[in-house]
Design a protein around this motif. Sequence first.
Motif, PDB file in Angstrom:
ATOM      1  N   CYS A  37      42.381  11.643  15.117  1.00  0.00           N
ATOM      2  CA  CYS A  37      41.373  10.656  15.143  1.00  0.00           C
ATOM      3  C   CYS A  37      41.900   9.458  14.318  1.00  0.00           C
ATOM      4  O   CYS A  37      41.904   9.238  13.145  1.00  0.00           O
ATOM      5  N   HIS A  38      41.775   8.137  15.026  1.00  0.00           N
ATOM      6  CA  HIS A  38      42.088   6.946  14.535  1.00  0.00           C
ATOM      7  C   HIS A  38      40.812   6.180  14.256  1.00  0.00           C
ATOM      8  O   HIS A  38      40.016   5.772  15.377  1.00  0.00           O
ATOM      9  N   LEU A  39      40.369   6.048  12.983  1.00  0.00           N
ATOM     10  CA  LEU A  39      39.117   5.503  12.940  1.00  0.00           C
ATOM     11  C   LEU A  39      38.685   4.149  13.434  1.00  0.00           C
ATOM     12  O   LEU A  39      37.567   3.965  13.730  1.00  0.00           O
ATOM     13  N   ASP A  40      39.696   3.275  13.288  1.00  0.00           N
ATOM     14  CA  ASP A  40      39.574   1.849  14.195  1.00  0.00           C
ATOM     15  C   ASP A  40      39.329   2.189  15.373  1.00  0.00           C
ATOM     16  O   ASP A  40      38.321   1.142  15.909  1.00  0.00           O
ATOM     17  N   GLY A  47      37.732  -2.802  24.447  1.00  0.00           N
ATOM     18  CA  GLY A  47      37.329  -3.949  25.421  1.00  0.00           C
ATOM     19  C   GLY A  47      37.257  -5.208  24.684  1.00  0.00           C
ATOM     20  O   GLY A  47      36.781  -6.041  25.525  1.00  0.00           O
ATOM     21  N   THR A  48      37.177  -4.939  23.463  1.00  0.00           N
ATOM     22  CA  THR A  48      36.569  -6.373  22.667  1.00  0.00           C
ATOM     23  C   THR A  48      37.658  -6.769  21.852  1.00  0.00           C
ATOM     24  O   THR A  48      38.746  -6.359  21.665  1.00  0.00           O
ATOM     25  N   ASN A  49      37.361  -8.023  21.075  1.00  0.00           N
ATOM     26  CA  ASN A  49      38.262  -8.537  20.205  1.00  0.00           C
ATOM     27  C   ASN A  49      37.968  -7.808  18.638  1.00  0.00           C
ATOM     28  O   ASN A  49      37.447  -8.503  17.772  1.00  0.00           O
ATOM     29  N   TRP A  50      38.048  -6.545  18.857  1.00  0.00           N
ATOM     30  CA  TRP A  50      37.890  -5.629  17.670  1.00  0.00           C
ATOM     31  C   TRP A  50      36.308  -5.787  17.171  1.00  0.00           C
ATOM     32  O   TRP A  50      36.007  -5.978  15.891  1.00  0.00           O
ATOM     33  N   GLU A  51      35.319  -5.867  17.845  1.00  0.00           N
ATOM     34  CA  GLU A  51      33.914  -6.112  17.528  1.00  0.00           C
ATOM     35  C   GLU A  51      33.470  -4.653  17.119  1.00  0.00           C
ATOM     36  O   GLU A  51      33.524  -3.516  17.600  1.00  0.00           O
ATOM     37  N   ARG A 119      45.745   1.660  18.447  1.00  0.00           N
ATOM     38  CA  ARG A 119      45.327   0.486  19.053  1.00  0.00           C
ATOM     39  C   ARG A 119      43.976   0.631  19.880  1.00  0.00           C
ATOM     40  O   ARG A 119      43.905   1.782  20.387  1.00  0.00           O
ATOM     41  N   LEU A 120      43.185  -0.381  19.721  1.00  0.00           N
ATOM     42  CA  LEU A 120      41.909  -0.239  20.317  1.00  0.00           C
ATOM     43  C   LEU A 120      42.105  -0.424  22.095  1.00  0.00           C
ATOM     44  O   LEU A 120      42.718  -1.494  22.320  1.00  0.00           O
TER      45      LEU A 120
END
Length: 177
Positions: A37-40, A47-51, A119-120
């Motif tokens: 699990c990648h917490l980010d 699909g956002t700018n890291w919202e 990566r998101l």
Amino acid sequence: MTLLNELGQRICILGPSNSGKSTLATKLGEKLNISVCHLDQLAHIPGTNWERRDEKEFAADQDVFLEKESWIIEGNYSFCMPQRFAKATSLIWVDPNFLGCCFRYISRCIKNDRNRPGRLKDATNEFSFEMFNLILFKYPKIRQKHKAILSGYTFPLLYIYSMKGLNQYYIKWGLKR
């Protein structure tokens, strides 16, 4: 040097942004056949700018992941560390030089690898001046907070303070780069 089998089946990985946590988690997961699990990815809206997502929803999703028999979870988010640490069999703290983290961040942004671990999904942007601020100025204070939180736990802690040290563990544990 810590042996791979000493880490157990529930491994937490901490460290500053761009320290190699996501890649290490992915490689350990492949080697040990354990879910990662990648917490980010839980903390942000795809699909956002890291919202950021709502913290309660994010924490609830983390708690669902923690119900698995074995797992590797990487990321910080101190507000939900107690749930992770209560179930962890070990913790790896990757904490290299902050200038190296900045360099890796710039390199990561230039490469813009859509398949990089952590990566998101469908992120609209990788670069942010806020990330430099986090690495250079906020993380030293966060590090002290993490040390205080960790003082209440007795699981094995592997502290890796350099990329050279991290690379030595990749070799010792037979992880593919």
